[in-house]
Enzyme design. Structure first.
Site, PDB file in Angstrom:
ATOM      1  CE  LYS A   1      -3.985  -2.161   2.201  1.00  0.00           C
ATOM      2  NZ  LYS A   1      -4.974  -2.082   3.307  1.00  0.00           N
TER       3      LYS A   1
ATOM      4  CG  ASP B   1      -7.794   0.077   3.597  1.00  0.00           C
ATOM      5  OD1 ASP B   1      -8.587  -0.737   3.079  1.00  0.00           O
ATOM      6  OD2 ASP B   1      -6.563   0.001   3.460  1.00  0.00           O
TER       7      ASP B   1
ATOM      8  N   GLY C   1       1.641   0.204  10.884  1.00  0.00           N
ATOM      9  CA  GLY C   1       1.993  -0.024   9.487  1.00  0.00           C
ATOM     10  C   GLY C   1       0.928   0.490   8.534  1.00  0.00           C
TER      11      GLY C   1
ATOM     12  CB  ALA D   1      -3.502  -2.273   8.306  1.00  0.00           C
TER      13      ALA D   1
END
Length: 277
Positions: A67, A103, A130, A132
């Site tokens: 990502k 997200d 990180g 996420a």
């Protein structure tokens, strides 16, 4: 006329539910499209994305561990992707990749609309710093939480995340070992990849309340360890990331096609086939 091509990129992606989700969205909206899973381990994200574009690819979802690199490869970033520093959605427009991040909006939609949670004034603990965590942290702050504590194995990375968020009044950073000194939390978000190895991040003496909400951004087997930990501590509401996955996919679908599908029937179908969480 050729059928538009879309894909999910990352590693591993063989078990990804994204192709099923987007096939269901396409059927629901009457759009013909192909959606495949492309593993980036062998040649990397940049080369995989270039091959995909050359083969007619128009849009991609990007998952772990790519990502941050996806944000770097995009020529133009949306405000939310720029703020997060990561991109999970790419769309090719006029030969240029545009990067977005759905997200955070996906997580907030799942918690607020599907779970009925009022995020306003919640005190939130984020486990991990990180990609996420980067993707969802800005949306949680925008949802009106009172404080976000980012706990990571290394303190420096946690501080990097809160520095990027630029909200010094509502954010704090600590190591996983320092969590117990941070008080109680209304919401705990598990954003590490530890569950993929069947383990939990180290959570020394962390004691959630019965009414603390726990959510793992992973889904399926990767969320089982954290879900079990939450239930062992008497938590009444513990969720995996399947709802977030479906919601962020719908937001990406809207970026690509200009219309947002109905997520509830797709979520219900996947929940029945993958188990409870």
């Amino acid at each position: 006329m050729s059928i538009p091509h879309y894909a999910v990129l990352g590693h591993p992606v063989t078990q990804s539910l994204s192709p099923r989700i987007h096939a269901a969205f396409g059927q629901q909206t009457g759009l013909a499209l192909t959606y495949v899973a492309l593993d980036t381990e062998e040649i990397g994200l940049a080369a995989t994305l270039a091959r995909f574009a050359a083969a007619g690819g128009l849009g991609a979802n990007v998952t772990v561990p790519d990502k941050a690199e996806a944000a770097g490869l995009a020529h133009i970033l949306s405000p939310r992707a720029r703020r997060a520093g990561v991109a999970n959605t790419l769309v090719l427009r006029d030969g240029v990749w545009h990067g977005d991040n759905t997200d955070g909006s996906g997580l907030v939609r799942d918690l607020r609309d599907r779970r009925g949670l009022d995020l306003h004034d919640m005190r939130v603990l984020m486990l991990g710093a990180g990609g996420a965590a980067q993707g969802v942290a800005p949306a949680l702050l925008d949802a009106g939480i009172s404080q976000l504590v980012v706990a990571n194995r290394t303190r420096s990375r946690a501080y990097d995340l809160i520095d990027r968020l630029g909200d010094t009044e509502r954010t704090r950073a600590c190591t996983l070992r320092e969590i117990t000194g941070m008080g109680e939390f209304d919401l705990i978000v598990q954003a590490t990849s530890a569950g993929h190895d069947g383990v939990l991040p180290t959570l020394p003496d962390l004691m959630p309340r019965a009414d603390t909400v726990c959510v793992d951004l992973n889904y399926g087997r990767a969320a089982l360890s954290f879900m079990a930990w939450a239930h062992q501590h008497g938590v009444q509401q513990a969720f995996d990331g399947l709802g977030m996955l479906v919601e962020q996919a719908a937001d990406a679908f809207e970026v690509w096609h200009g219309q947002r599908p109905d997520t509830e029937p797709v979520y219900a179908q996947l929940r029945m086939s993958t188990g409870r969480g």
